[in-house]
Write an enzyme that holds these catalytic residues in place. Structure first.
Site, mmCIF file in Angstrom:
data_model
loop_
_atom_site.group_PDB
_atom_site.id
_atom_site.type_symbol
_atom_site.label_atom_id
_atom_site.label_comp_id
_atom_site.label_asym_id
_atom_site.label_seq_id
_atom_site.Cartn_x
_atom_site.Cartn_y
_atom_site.Cartn_z
ATOM 1 N N TYR A 56 -37.037 -9.612 18.808
ATOM 2 C CA TYR A 56 -36.854 -10.938 18.209
ATOM 3 C C TYR A 56 -37.419 -12.001 19.143
ATOM 4 C CZ TYR A 56 -33.347 -8.522 15.307
ATOM 5 O OH TYR A 56 -32.683 -7.664 14.471
ATOM 6 N N HIS A 122 -33.925 0.615 17.373
ATOM 7 C CA HIS A 122 -34.115 -0.341 16.272
ATOM 8 C C HIS A 122 -34.702 0.311 15.023
ATOM 9 C CE1 HIS A 122 -34.998 -4.932 15.721
ATOM 10 N NE2 HIS A 122 -34.499 -4.403 14.619
ATOM 11 N N GLY A 202 -28.053 -8.508 7.143
ATOM 12 C CA GLY A 202 -28.483 -9.078 5.865
ATOM 13 C C GLY A 202 -27.376 -9.174 4.834
ATOM 14 N N GLU A 211 -25.368 -20.961 -0.447
ATOM 15 C CA GLU A 211 -24.903 -21.969 -1.402
ATOM 16 C C GLU A 211 -26.028 -22.865 -1.907
ATOM 17 O OE1 GLU A 211 -21.841 -23.486 -3.722
ATOM 18 O OE2 GLU A 211 -21.925 -21.703 -2.444
ATOM 19 N N ARG A 291 -13.434 -15.096 6.449
ATOM 20 C CA ARG A 291 -12.315 -14.225 6.824
ATOM 21 C C ARG A 291 -10.988 -14.741 6.274
ATOM 22 N NH1 ARG A 291 -10.483 -15.396 12.407
ATOM 23 N NH2 ARG A 291 -11.075 -13.285 12.964
ATOM 24 N N ASP A 292 -10.953 -15.981 5.817
ATOM 25 C CA ASP A 292 -9.737 -16.542 5.227
ATOM 26 C C ASP A 292 -9.669 -16.325 3.715
ATOM 27 O OD1 ASP A 292 -8.950 -17.544 7.736
ATOM 28 O OD2 ASP A 292 -10.163 -19.345 7.451
#
Length: 327
Positions: A56, A122, A202, A211, A291-292
């Site tokens: 990367y 990888h 991904g 969004e 996570r909530d």
């Protein structure tokens, strides 16, 4: 509601953070100063399971993470995974030779400033037998140059054979509500059978499950954006897949959360650790607070129906890259 998952003898917060987009593949090449805010936000939020790779950049991504960790003296708060297996400083080819593995770990340690917690191969090299590459990777663990070892985008057969040579701790592969190939090719099942942790990269479909998806046509991607080369993002596939993403978006609206949050909560509900990437602090918070989100059994079933019925169109990599995955 899934806030942490087991990784070997550890409990790690989920989701984690994939650093690739800071300096590779998505048309980004951030400086340290540009990358620092999102890394700091991850640290502040407690999102501490980070993923990078030698390729990367090459080397730049590891160096940015290493510089940040030195500046904030936070090594003990983070789990860092990196990867060798691509001749990033040479011709970019896939190589798993023992010499490559031995050489590349030293560069990783120098750039990070410490030994990584987890070191992957990888991509799998068909020209190097596992009998050479896996003992070389295992020797890094035995020497204390990494605590855990793993493979990325291998086949179920390769994972099983590699694990028979030396204990494999993790396998990383693509998985999202938009890409479930490893549910049917045996990789997830084999990892579970062998008690190998599955790390999902991904998990937002490389951008489909965000969004405010900003692209209206395949021509809208930056010239350096790798999605220009991916069949799933080109031609009529682009428009068909955009309609599928809209189906997931409706489910998120009913749940009164964002599309990335419901997508990440769904991956967590499958028992997989995800590593979504972003360069924006606000997106980091959005991703981590997935996570909530608690999905009911009915909501999980509804999303499964979408996943199983609305299959995306086109390959997930170009022809050249497809040759180096699932080997």
């Amino acid at each position: 509601m899934v806030k942490s998952m087991r990784f070997r003898d550890l409990e790690v917060p989920t989701p984690g953070f994939g650093a690739m987009g800071i300096s590779f593949a998505l048309g980004n090449d951030l400086s340290y100063e540009e990358a620092e805010p999102v890394l700091l936000k991850a640290l502040e939020q407690g999102c501490t399971f980070w993923d990078t790779a030698v390729s990367y950049g090459p080397g730049k991504n590891e160096k940015i993470l290493g510089d940040f960790i030195r500046k904030y003296n936070c090594r003990d708060k983070l789990f860092i995974a990196s990867k060798c297996g691509i001749a990033a400083f040479e011709d970019g080819s896939v190589t798993n030779s023992a010499e490559h593995i031995k050489t590349y770990i030293e560069g990783t340690i120098e750039r990070l400033g410490f030994t990584p917690d987890l070191y992957y191969i990888h991509r799998m090299d068909p020209n190097t037998p596992l009998e050479e590459s896996i003992p070389a990777l295992d020797s890094l663990r035995k020497q204390g140059k990494t605590k855990y070892i793993g493979l990325s985008e291998c086949s179920a057969e390769t994972l099983r054979k590699a694990n028979s040579i030396a204990r494999i701790d993790a396998v990383q592969a693509e998985y999202s509500a938009f890409e479930t190939i490893h549910e049917t090719d045996g990789l997830i099942d084999t990892a579970r059978e062998l008690d190998i942790e599955f790390i999902a990269y991904g998990p937002l479909g490389h951008g489909w499950l965000v969004e405010d998806f900003p692209y209206q046509t395949p021509e809208d991607f930056a010239p350096e954006d790798y999605r220009r080369q991916i069949p799933k993002w080109q031609g009529e596939n682009f428009y068909a897949n955009k309609r599928i993403a809209d189906g997931f978006r409706e489910l998120a609206k009913r749940k009164k959360c964002t599309l990335p949050q419901v997508a990440l909560a769904w991956v967590a509900a499958q028992g997989l650790i995800s590593i979504p990437g972003t360069t924006k602090p606000e997106r980091l918070v959005e991703n981590f607070t997935s996570r909530d989100i608690e999905l009911t059994e009915e909501e999980i079933k509804d999303m499964r129906k979408l996943v199983d019925v609305l299959k995306p169109q086109g390959d997930r990599y170009n022809e050249v890259a497809m040759r180096s995955i699932g080997k």
